[in-house]
Design an enzyme around this catalytic site. Structure first.
Site, PDB file in Angstrom:
ATOM      1  N   ASP A  12      66.880  85.898  30.381  1.00 40.27           N
ATOM      2  CA  ASP A  12      66.384  86.638  29.225  1.00 40.27           C
ATOM      3  C   ASP A  12      67.427  86.692  28.100  1.00 40.27           C
ATOM      4  OD1 ASP A  12      64.651  88.158  27.734  1.00 40.27           O
ATOM      5  OD2 ASP A  12      65.096  90.033  28.758  1.00 40.27           O
ATOM      6  N   GLY A  13      66.942  86.624  26.867  1.00 43.85           N
ATOM      7  CA  GLY A  13      67.815  86.834  25.721  1.00 43.85           C
ATOM      8  C   GLY A  13      68.059  85.632  24.834  1.00 43.85           C
ATOM      9  N   HIS A  29      67.163  79.044  22.431  1.00 46.76           N
ATOM     10  CA  HIS A  29      66.600  78.321  23.586  1.00 46.76           C
ATOM     11  C   HIS A  29      67.445  77.072  23.901  1.00 46.76           C
ATOM     12  CE1 HIS A  29      63.257  80.994  23.790  1.00 46.76           C
ATOM     13  NE2 HIS A  29      62.790  80.659  22.590  1.00 46.76           N
ATOM     14  N   LEU A 122      70.698  71.003  46.759  1.00 48.89           N
ATOM     15  CA  LEU A 122      70.227  72.213  46.087  1.00 48.89           C
ATOM     16  C   LEU A 122      68.772  72.020  45.698  1.00 48.89           C
ATOM     17  CD1 LEU A 122      70.597  74.952  44.526  1.00 48.89           C
ATOM     18  CD2 LEU A 122      71.332  73.586  42.560  1.00 48.89           C
TER      19      LEU A 122
END
Length: 224
Positions: A12-13, A29, A122
């Site tokens: 977020d942010g 972004h 991963l």
């Protein structure tokens, strides 16, 4: 020390960072994507097996069309330019959510999943057009269709996270303290850390600080 197998992050942010630093939400972004790459590297260093990133919620369609288009263009460019590198690093990519995007983006997402399917170092779960309430309702519908007994174990088989362990740790950046319809079922016993920093300002040292704190928490799971 607590084992750490799965980290989930609400990134977020980005928009707020972009307006504050570049007078453009889109710039935020783009900067946030750099943080994603750093956190992926740090996740591998910490030998964490699963990383789930909340990239676009079902509610995010309410945002301005220009911003949505820019986000998807960023994602397309990432898939075109970086998927080969992720594959070489033995990283698997899985999409959590409905692929209701452009033909080009849907094709790139499917190719990325297919290419990296067997990778083991991963697993990155990208929550894209994802909403947890929809996921749970859909799982219940499918469980009912299967005529299976409604219980926790059977419902889990129909979630988008089937065969993925629940997150041990959730991090949300951006100084916002809510779950925003993210993994509501799966986060039932996760440790939650709310970080004041906006996502593009979140550094490796911040990530490692939270990991260290997590490993020293006494986790009871209902016991004493």
């Amino acid at each position: 020390m607590n084992p750490l197998n799965h980290v989930a992050i609400i990134m977020d942010g980005n928009g707020r960072w972009g307006l504050k630093n570049k007078n453009s939400r889109n710039a935020g972004h783009k900067a946030g994507l750099n943080t994603v790459e750093k956190i992926i590297k740090e996740t591998i260093k910490n030998k964490i097996q699963f990383l789930t990133l909340y990239a676009f919620s079902t509610e995010n369609w309410k945002r301005p069309k220009k911003e949505i288009n820019y986000l998807f263009t960023l994602l397309e460019n990432f898939l075109v330019n970086r998927i080969e590198d992720l594959h070489k690093q033995n990283i698997k990519l899985k999409i959590l959510g409905l692929k209701n995007f452009s033909k080009r983006l849907n094709k790139l997402l499917n190719l990325a999943e297919k290419k990296t399917y067997k990778n083991k170092k991963l697993q990155i779960n990208l929550a894209l057009n994802y909403g947890s309430k929809y996921e749970i309702i859909n799982a219940l519908k499918n469980l009912k269709k299967s005529k299976g007994k409604i219980n926790e174990r059977n419902l889990t088989k129909f979630l988008l996270t089937k065969n993925i362990p629940d997150p041990d740790l959730l991090i949300r950046t951006g100084n916002t303290k809510r779950l925003s319809n993210f993994l509501l079922w799966q986060l039932a016993y996760s440790e939650i850390f709310f970080e004041k920093k906006l996502w593009p300002d979140f550094k490796e040292k911040d990530y490692n600080k939270i990991i260290k704190k997590f490993k020293n928490i006494k986790r009871n799971f209902g016991k004493i």
